[in-house]
Structures are given as C-alpha cells and as structure tokens.
Write a protein that holds these residues in place. Structure first.
Motif, mmCIF file in Angstrom:
data_model
loop_
_atom_site.group_PDB
_atom_site.id
_atom_site.type_symbol
_atom_site.label_atom_id
_atom_site.label_comp_id
_atom_site.label_asym_id
_atom_site.label_seq_id
_atom_site.Cartn_x
_atom_site.Cartn_y
_atom_site.Cartn_z
ATOM 1 N N ALA A 63 45.186 37.666 31.298
ATOM 2 C CA ALA A 63 44.951 36.288 30.866
ATOM 3 C C ALA A 63 44.471 35.416 32.015
ATOM 4 O O ALA A 63 43.621 34.537 31.838
ATOM 5 C CB ALA A 63 46.233 35.711 30.266
ATOM 6 N N ALA A 64 45.007 35.658 33.199
ATOM 7 C CA ALA A 64 44.680 34.800 34.339
ATOM 8 C C ALA A 64 43.396 35.212 35.051
ATOM 9 O O ALA A 64 42.677 34.359 35.571
ATOM 10 C CB ALA A 64 45.837 34.808 35.337
ATOM 11 N N ALA A 106 48.041 36.554 44.674
ATOM 12 C CA ALA A 106 47.199 35.617 45.404
ATOM 13 C C ALA A 106 46.924 36.098 46.801
ATOM 14 O O ALA A 106 45.798 36.047 47.293
ATOM 15 C CB ALA A 106 47.862 34.242 45.440
ATOM 16 N N SER A 107 47.984 36.591 47.482
ATOM 17 C CA SER A 107 47.782 37.038 48.844
ATOM 18 C C SER A 107 46.877 38.251 48.882
ATOM 19 O O SER A 107 46.064 38.414 49.781
ATOM 20 C CB SER A 107 49.121 37.368 49.510
ATOM 21 O OG SER A 107 49.754 38.419 48.841
ATOM 22 N N THR A 117 42.673 45.943 39.023
ATOM 23 C CA THR A 117 42.759 46.176 40.467
ATOM 24 C C THR A 117 44.066 45.659 41.044
ATOM 25 O O THR A 117 44.328 45.838 42.225
ATOM 26 C CB THR A 117 41.599 45.478 41.204
ATOM 27 O OG1 THR A 117 41.773 44.058 41.136
ATOM 28 C CG2 THR A 117 40.263 45.856 40.607
ATOM 29 N N ALA A 118 44.879 45.004 40.214
ATOM 30 C CA ALA A 118 46.068 44.338 40.734
ATOM 31 C C ALA A 118 47.354 44.752 40.051
ATOM 32 O O ALA A 118 48.426 44.461 40.568
ATOM 33 C CB ALA A 118 45.901 42.823 40.612
ATOM 34 N N TYR A 146 51.229 42.870 33.042
ATOM 35 C CA TYR A 146 49.807 43.198 33.004
ATOM 36 C C TYR A 146 49.028 42.195 32.148
ATOM 37 O O TYR A 146 47.949 41.732 32.537
ATOM 38 C CB TYR A 146 49.612 44.608 32.463
ATOM 39 C CG TYR A 146 48.167 45.011 32.378
ATOM 40 C CD1 TYR A 146 47.466 45.387 33.521
ATOM 41 C CD2 TYR A 146 47.490 45.016 31.161
ATOM 42 C CE1 TYR A 146 46.128 45.749 33.453
ATOM 43 C CE2 TYR A 146 46.156 45.370 31.089
ATOM 44 C CZ TYR A 146 45.482 45.744 32.236
ATOM 45 O OH TYR A 146 44.158 46.101 32.162
ATOM 46 N N ASN A 147 49.566 41.858 30.991
ATOM 47 C CA ASN A 147 48.869 40.906 30.122
ATOM 48 C C ASN A 147 48.733 39.543 30.786
ATOM 49 O O ASN A 147 47.754 38.834 30.564
ATOM 50 C CB ASN A 147 49.593 40.780 28.784
ATOM 51 C CG ASN A 147 49.415 42.020 27.925
ATOM 52 O OD1 ASN A 147 48.624 42.899 28.249
ATOM 53 N ND2 ASN A 147 50.161 42.093 26.831
#
Length: 290
Positions: free
Chosen positions: A179-180, A14-15, A188-189, A174-175
C-alpha cells in the motif's frame, strides 16, 4: 532476516531505502563485516564450552525480504554447485518446515503456506521484543540460549530483536508495504506471506545490547554481529543472507538474520567456506519470485 521487521513497532524500511538510494547514486561504502543471557551463577564456563553438540531437530498480495547493502563490486554468479551435503552422516528434508535443513526462499515457499510450528517457546535470552516475536521453535531456542551465554562470556551483549512471525502477521506487514510503496518495491523490502523463514521458528534477528544500528547496514560493525558471524556456526547458526550473495539468496546482506541448521551442518559449511544454504544443499538460486 529482517524481511519487514517490526521490532519494537518501528519499521526499518526508510533507512534501507535511503541506503539503497545512497548506493545507487554511486557513493562508495566500506565493505561490511558480518546478533545475552548471563552464564549460570556458580558455573565456571568458557564460551567454547557452551557450544552444543551436533543435534538433529524435532521434528492478492504476498510478503518478501528486506533490502540491505549492495556495492558496485562484481556480483557473484547465481549458479549453484552440486550439493556437498552428502558427506554428512545425517540427512533431513529440504521441504518440511519442521526440518532444520528446510530451504525457503523466493522459489521455495512453505508448505503449507500458513505453517505454524508446534513447539514455539520463549528462549531465556535478553529480549528487545514481546509477544510472538519473542518466540522460537524449541530447538532453535535452546541453541540461542547457549550462543547468547557464550557471547556474554566473551563480553558481547546481544538481544533477540525479532523471532517468530505468523502467517497473519506477515500478510499484514507485506500488504502495508504494498500500500505504501507498490508491489515491486514491496518485494525488495518484505517477504511474501508463506516465504519467510521467520514463520518457521528456525530463524531470528539479533540486536546489539546497546541498541546500536538496529536493522541498519552499520549493524555489521557492531560487536554482536561480528561475534555471531565468527562464532554462530559453533551453535548451529549461519548468517542466512551474507554479503554480496543476493543473486543466490534473493536478499541483500542482513548481518542480524541468523538461521539454525544444526551444529554439524553449520560447522561443515564454515569449514568448506560455503556461504549460502542454497549452495550447500545444491538447490537453485532464487534471486526473485518466479
């Protein structure tokens, strides 16, 4: 790298997302500066005396690295120069996961993908995590102990915030991102499974002893990050994803993510002013998955 860090059970995505949106909006950002056990009782040491001597090492959805800071400044070219590493007297494999010179990135997955280090140990350093995340391979663990002790002698407190991450853990992490957030955003995350340095035991994330700015861009200004960036090479570590080299490494700046490559190699990189292992070993840039 954080690459979907789950230290303390709290995701930092989130950050990172909010920071990326902040930058995308065109806001300016001050360039980030570039992560302890106590010294043994009764032994008078200086931090420089703790640096180890040059050493060799003992021998569907997918998961990817984290996004940190970017800026509107011009990006460095993605071209990688010819390797200067031939100047070193020792050579190690760039593909063997048990090699300190392993280069794993978005173009260079681990082989086998579910590689498990044979010598995982828990280093004697302050921990901000438990379980598998508190483990490193034995070579990295010994170097980390020396580095954390030297930092402590200099009045800098750091913690091990995320170490080894198994293939299964990376799959689940990762999954969860896919999903989110969808596949493109997940890439990218979080590192795809089989593409994460954390799985090798050669890398770990550091935190500030006071817990400030964990896995956030502001961590670059914390004493632990500043000290590690300036001194890590003395113990065989490099900041694996440096500022503004994401067109080469594939990941935005992660001042907390340290990678062991050996004292001689890390010192040579520092002396030559070479910022990435891709450039140092002469392998192609990996800005994204093929």
């Amino acid at each position: 790298m954080c690459h979907s860090c789950v230290a303390g059970g709290v995701h930092s995505g989130a950050s990172r997302r909010s920071f990326a949106r902040f930058l995308a909006a065109g806001a300016g950002l001050t360039v980030l500066a570039a992560c302890t056990p106590e010294a043994p009782a009764g032994v008078a040491l200086s931090s420089s005396s703790l640096a180890p001597s040059a050493t060799s090492a003992s021998p569907s959805p997918v998961a990817v690295p984290s996004v940190e800071s970017t800026t509107a400044a011009a990006e460095p070219p993605a071209q990688v120069p010819a390797s200067p590493s031939g100047a070193l007297p020792r050579q190690f494999s760039l593909t063997d996961p048990a090699s300190p010179w392993l280069v794993v990135n978005k173009h260079r997955p681990l082989a086998p993908a579910d590689y498990l280090p044979a010598d995982l140990v828990q280093p004697n350093v302050p921990l901000a995590v438990s379980g598998e995340a508190a483990l490193l391979n034995s070579t990295t663990a010994a170097a980390a102990e020396a580095m954390f002790a030297a930092a402590a002698l200099d009045g800098v407190s750091m913690t091990l915030a995320s170490g080894y991450r198994s293939y299964g853990t990376q799959v689940a992490t990762y999954n969860g991102y896919v999903a989110a957030r969808g596949l493109a955003d997940a890439d990218t995350a979080s590192a795809r499974p089989g593409y994460s340095e954390h799985q090798t035991g050669w890398s770990f994330d550091i935190g500030d002893g006071g817990g400030a700015c964990g896995f956030q861009p502001c961590f670059a200004d914390q004493p632990a990050a500043v000290w590690a960036k300036a001194n890590g090479h003395r113990f065989g570590f490099v900041v694996r994803y440096p500022w503004m080299f994401h067109p080469i490494t594939g990941y935005y700046y992660e001042p907390w993510h340290l990678r062991y490559i050996g004292v001689e190699t890390a010192a040579d990189m520092a002396n030559r002013g070479i910022s990435t292992v891709e450039e140092y070993f002469g392998v192609e840039a990996a800005p994204g998955y093929p």
